[in-house]
Motif scaffolding. Structure first.
Motif, short mmCIF file in Angstrom:
data_model
loop_
_atom_site.label_atom_id
_atom_site.label_comp_id
_atom_site.label_asym_id
_atom_site.label_seq_id
_atom_site.Cartn_x
_atom_site.Cartn_y
_atom_site.Cartn_z
N ALA A 58 0.84 -1.21 0.00
CA ALA A 58 0.00 0.00 0.00
C ALA A 58 0.87 1.25 0.00
N ALA A 59 1.96 1.23 0.76
CA ALA A 59 2.86 2.38 0.78
C ALA A 59 3.51 2.59 -0.58
N THR A 60 3.84 1.49 -1.26
CA THR A 60 4.42 1.59 -2.61
C THR A 60 3.43 2.22 -3.58
N LEU A 61 2.17 1.79 -3.50
CA LEU A 61 1.15 2.32 -4.40
C LEU A 61 0.87 3.79 -4.11
N SER A 62 0.86 4.16 -2.84
CA SER A 62 0.52 5.54 -2.48
C SER A 62 1.54 6.54 -3.00
N ARG A 63 2.79 6.09 -3.22
CA ARG A 63 3.82 7.00 -3.71
C ARG A 63 3.57 7.41 -5.17
N GLU A 64 2.70 6.66 -5.86
CA GLU A 64 2.41 6.99 -7.25
C GLU A 64 1.56 8.25 -7.37
N GLY A 65 0.83 8.58 -6.29
CA GLY A 65 0.02 9.79 -6.29
C GLY A 65 -1.08 9.74 -7.33
N GLU A 66 -1.28 10.86 -8.02
CA GLU A 66 -2.37 10.97 -8.99
C GLU A 66 -2.16 10.11 -10.23
N SER A 67 -0.94 9.68 -10.47
CA SER A 67 -0.67 8.87 -11.67
C SER A 67 -1.09 7.41 -11.49
N LEU A 119 -9.36 3.86 -4.36
CA LEU A 119 -9.75 4.27 -3.01
C LEU A 119 -8.67 5.10 -2.33
N LEU A 120 -7.44 5.04 -2.88
CA LEU A 120 -6.36 5.79 -2.26
C LEU A 120 -6.50 7.28 -2.58
N PRO A 121 -6.34 8.14 -1.59
CA PRO A 121 -6.47 9.58 -1.82
C PRO A 121 -5.35 10.10 -2.71
N ARG A 122 -5.66 11.13 -3.46
CA ARG A 122 -4.67 11.74 -4.35
C ARG A 122 -3.78 12.70 -3.56
N ALA A 123 -2.93 13.37 -4.30
CA ALA A 123 -1.96 14.26 -3.65
C ALA A 123 -2.67 15.33 -2.83
N ARG A 172 -1.34 12.21 5.54
CA ARG A 172 -1.97 11.45 6.62
C ARG A 172 -1.94 9.94 6.33
N VAL A 173 -2.14 9.58 5.06
CA VAL A 173 -2.11 8.16 4.69
C VAL A 173 -0.73 7.57 4.95
N ARG A 174 0.30 8.32 4.60
CA ARG A 174 1.66 7.84 4.86
C ARG A 174 1.88 7.62 6.35
N GLN A 175 1.33 8.49 7.16
CA GLN A 175 1.49 8.35 8.61
C GLN A 175 0.71 7.16 9.15
N VAL A 176 -0.45 6.88 8.57
CA VAL A 176 -1.20 5.69 8.96
C VAL A 176 -0.40 4.44 8.65
N PHE A 177 0.24 4.44 7.48
CA PHE A 177 1.11 3.32 7.14
C PHE A 177 2.27 3.22 8.13
N GLY A 178 2.72 4.37 8.62
CA GLY A 178 3.78 4.35 9.62
C GLY A 178 3.35 3.60 10.86
N PHE A 179 2.10 3.79 11.30
CA PHE A 179 1.60 3.05 12.46
C PHE A 179 1.48 1.56 12.15
N LEU A 180 1.10 1.23 10.92
CA LEU A 180 1.03 -0.18 10.53
C LEU A 180 2.42 -0.81 10.56
N PHE A 181 3.43 -0.07 10.10
CA PHE A 181 4.80 -0.57 10.15
C PHE A 181 5.24 -0.76 11.60
N LEU A 182 4.90 0.20 12.47
CA LEU A 182 5.24 0.07 13.89
C LEU A 182 4.56 -1.14 14.51
N ALA A 183 3.29 -1.36 14.16
CA ALA A 183 2.57 -2.51 14.67
C ALA A 183 3.24 -3.81 14.23
N VAL A 193 -3.92 9.75 20.06
CA VAL A 193 -3.52 11.16 20.08
C VAL A 193 -3.35 11.67 18.66
N PHE A 194 -2.78 10.84 17.81
CA PHE A 194 -2.48 11.25 16.44
C PHE A 194 -3.76 11.62 15.67
N ILE A 195 -4.82 10.84 15.83
CA ILE A 195 -6.03 11.12 15.04
C ILE A 195 -6.97 12.09 15.76
#
Length: 614
Positions: free
Chosen positions: A221-230, A378-382, A388-399, A427-429
């Motif tokens: 998901a993190a890889t896909l999100s880096r594509e942004g609007e493309s 479903l992934l939000p654009r730029a 925020r999506v990147r940060q959510v993935f950060g919590f998933l990586f921490l988990a 706290v984050f959300i």
């Protein structure tokens, strides 16, 4: 275009392999090559009765004495065969004979190797023979002994006794037919190679939703999100397919290496060091997602990939990420994985075993491909939401990092980390931020989720200080303490009797003259999954009640020795954690063996099957 052409070629090759003529499932080596031995004066006559479709190599027949020195062996000419593995060589079909010329006193070791015609080649096998136990060979049509160097049709010898042909130290356990055949053998018996591939593909899909595969979802998901609007559906499909094919290829490669290298490779993957390294990688991914630093390829690789960014750079990165991600699921021992590794190690059929592992890896990745293809919309654009999506993935990586390290931490410490993670996420959300009256429904739902996460974090902290170890049952110790029932039963490490070899296991199994059912548990200090089982599964009162009256025996594989390696081979055990359930006659109960991520329900079910068999 080049990528889709490569994928098409791969699919066509895979389909052609699946549609190839089905080879008969291989027989166990002792059935394919039945060895016999008799004395012939001062010499020893050997004969192998070969099943149809199997052959034995003349060149690889040899014998040694107790001192390790070669014993002279006489063999008749064989048939010249153009073997794909050994080139032009002499082989025997139907029957093979040999003569050990006047061997000295003491045990002899006879080594031989054969193949299935058009199928697998077996690894070299060595059999111990005690000349003192052999009777004289006689020709039924004559009064004198027969020389096996003569016409093979004249040889007539009874089978060599088990006492002479089998190792002395055997545990006396009869493993179930299902365990003997393994997952690969069972699927081959039912429908051949095509059914085997389809079966492992389906098993992979079932395993795609287990904790071992969970880390793959946020990575992709993190890889896909880096594509942004493309990011389009086609682009998402290409990235996710590349990721999954690379992951499956690496998974297959690692499996083959593990099967040939043995337990040393598994020790490396399941070791504390390897687990901490992988956990540290996910910590780094998390911190990068929070913007503390940017993870990048080394400059020399980045410079080579950058020019092709528009046409394939992301695909190359996705492939590299998929290949390295196999290290995360590699240590997770499952029944299909163990079956494929065992099949490769026993038969030497690397191609079929690797194909099964590849299909298993692709099956695990099918949900990932669906997510990458249809979830891209479903992934939000730029914009701010992307951050925020990147940060959510950060919590998933921490988990994921906490989940990996939990088995290495002292009991209760893992719950504290989960508590900190849950409260930090709350706290984050904005769970504790003041909400504006005009806030919309999405903001209110986010605040509610945050409050629930914070409450759960508090419960986890209370559970950690109360002695709880299961994040899903943080208040279990408090509930047990308030119960009117007596102290709940639980199984601890000291509840097991220890065996380090086949002889010790056999002695423990024979200790009870009246006979008793047994659980043989293969474990190791370096096995992270074993620690979780001993802390969360064996300590459960349900398991203790289910195993009441069952003799508990553990085989410690913390240090791999020749004795426990031989025992694992004898009992078809690929590695820890593995549980064998034996009835009073030391027969393994059908379909009861547990491998890998063992649960409370699985142990209770196998224990119930064990008691039903008594």
């Amino acid at each position: 275009m080049r990528f889709f052409l490569s994928v098409s070629c791969f699919i066509l090759t895979f389909a052609a392999a699946a549609a190839a003529p089905v080879i008969e499932p291989p027989l166990p080596m002792e059935k394919a090559f039945r060895m016999e031995a008799r004395r012939d004066g001062p010499d020893i006559a050997l004969r192998w009765q070969l099943e149809d479709g199997y052959y034995l190599y003349r060149e690889y027949l040899s014998a040694t004495g107790d001192d390790g020195k070669p014993v002279e062996m006489s063999t008749p000419p064989g048939v010249i065969k153009d073997d794909p593995g050994f080139g032009s060589t002499e082989v025997y079909y139907g029957t093979a004979t040999a003569t050990l010329v006047a061997p000295t006193a003491g045990m002899l070791k006879v080594t031989y190797q054969g193949c299935q015609d058009g199928g697998l080649c077996y690894p070299p096998t060595t059999v111990d023979i005690d000349p003192a136990t052999l009777a004289q060979a006689m020709d039924p049509a004559a009064d004198g002994p027969v020389s096996p160097a003569g016409p093979q049709s004249q040889a007539a010898f009874p089978l060599v006794s088990k006492a002479a042909a089998e190792p002395v130290d055997r545990p006396g356990i009869r493993i179930s037919d299902q365990s003997a055949n393994g997952v690969v053998g069972s699927l081959l018996d039912r429908g051949g190679v095509l059914f085997l591939i389809a079966g492992f593909l389906g098993l992979g899909v079932l395993l795609a939703f287990t904790p071992c595969v969970f880390p793959m979802y946020p990575i992709l998901a993190a890889t896909l999100s880096r594509e942004g609007e493309s990011l389009s559906a086609g682009r998402g499909f290409a990235l996710s397919l590349t990721y999954v094919l690379s992951l499956a290829a690496a998974f297959s490669l690692f499996g083959v290496v593990a099967a040939w290298w043995g337990q040393s490779f598994q020790v490396a993957l399941q070791s504390t060091t390897a687990t901490l390294v992988v956990a540290a990688i996910f910590m780094a991914l998390a911190l990068s997602s929070f913007g503390l630093f940017e993870l990048q390829l080394p400059s020399f690789l980045r410079n080579r990939v950058a020019p092709a960014r528009g046409s394939g750079g992301s695909l190359a990165s996705s492939a590299a990420l998929g290949f390295s991600s196999a290290l995360v699921i590699g240590p997770c021992v499952t029944a299909p994985l163990a079956g494929a590794l065992l099949y490769i190690a026993q038969t030497g059929d690397v191609v079929l075993g690797a194909t099964a592992l590849f299909a298993l890896g692709v099956g695990k990745g099918i949900p990932l491909i669906l997510m990458g293809t249809f979830g891209s919309g479903l992934l939000p654009r730029a914009g701010q939401w992307m951050e925020r999506v990147r940060q959510v993935f950060g919590f998933l990586f921490l988990a994921t990092a906490v989940w990996l390290a939990d088995g290495l931490l002292p009991a209760g410490t893992g719950l504290l980390f989960w508590s900190v993670l849950a409260i930090t996420f709350a706290v984050f959300i904005g769970a504790f931020d003041q909400m504006r009256p005009e806030a919309g429904g999405a903001a209110r739902l986010a605040k509610s989720a945050g409050l629930l996460a914070g409450l759960y974090g508090v419960l986890l902290a209370i559970g950690a200080f109360s002695g709880a170890t299961d994040p899903l049952k943080p208040l279990a110790p408090i509930a047990a303490a308030r119960s009117d029932t007596t102290t709940a039963k639980k199984i601890i490490k000291d509840s097991f009797q220890s065996a380090a070899s086949a002889a010790e296991l056999s002695s423990l199994l024979k200790a009870d003259a009246n006979g008793a059912s047994s659980l043989v548990y293969f474990t190791a200090d370096w096995c992270v999954t074993c620690r979780v089982i001993e802390r969360s599964v064996l300590s459960d009162a349900t398991v203790a009640n289910a195993l009441e009256g069952v003799r508990l025996i553990s085989v410690d594989l913390s240090k791999i020795t020749e004795a426990n390696r031989s025992l694992m081979k004898e009992l078809q055990v690929i590695g820890p954690p593995t549980m064998l359930f034996l009835d009073a006659g030391n027969n393994e109960v059908q379909a009861s063996r547990l491998v890998g991520d063992i649960t409370t329900q699985a142990v209770a079910a196998s224990a119930a099957s064990l008691k039903e068999s008594l």
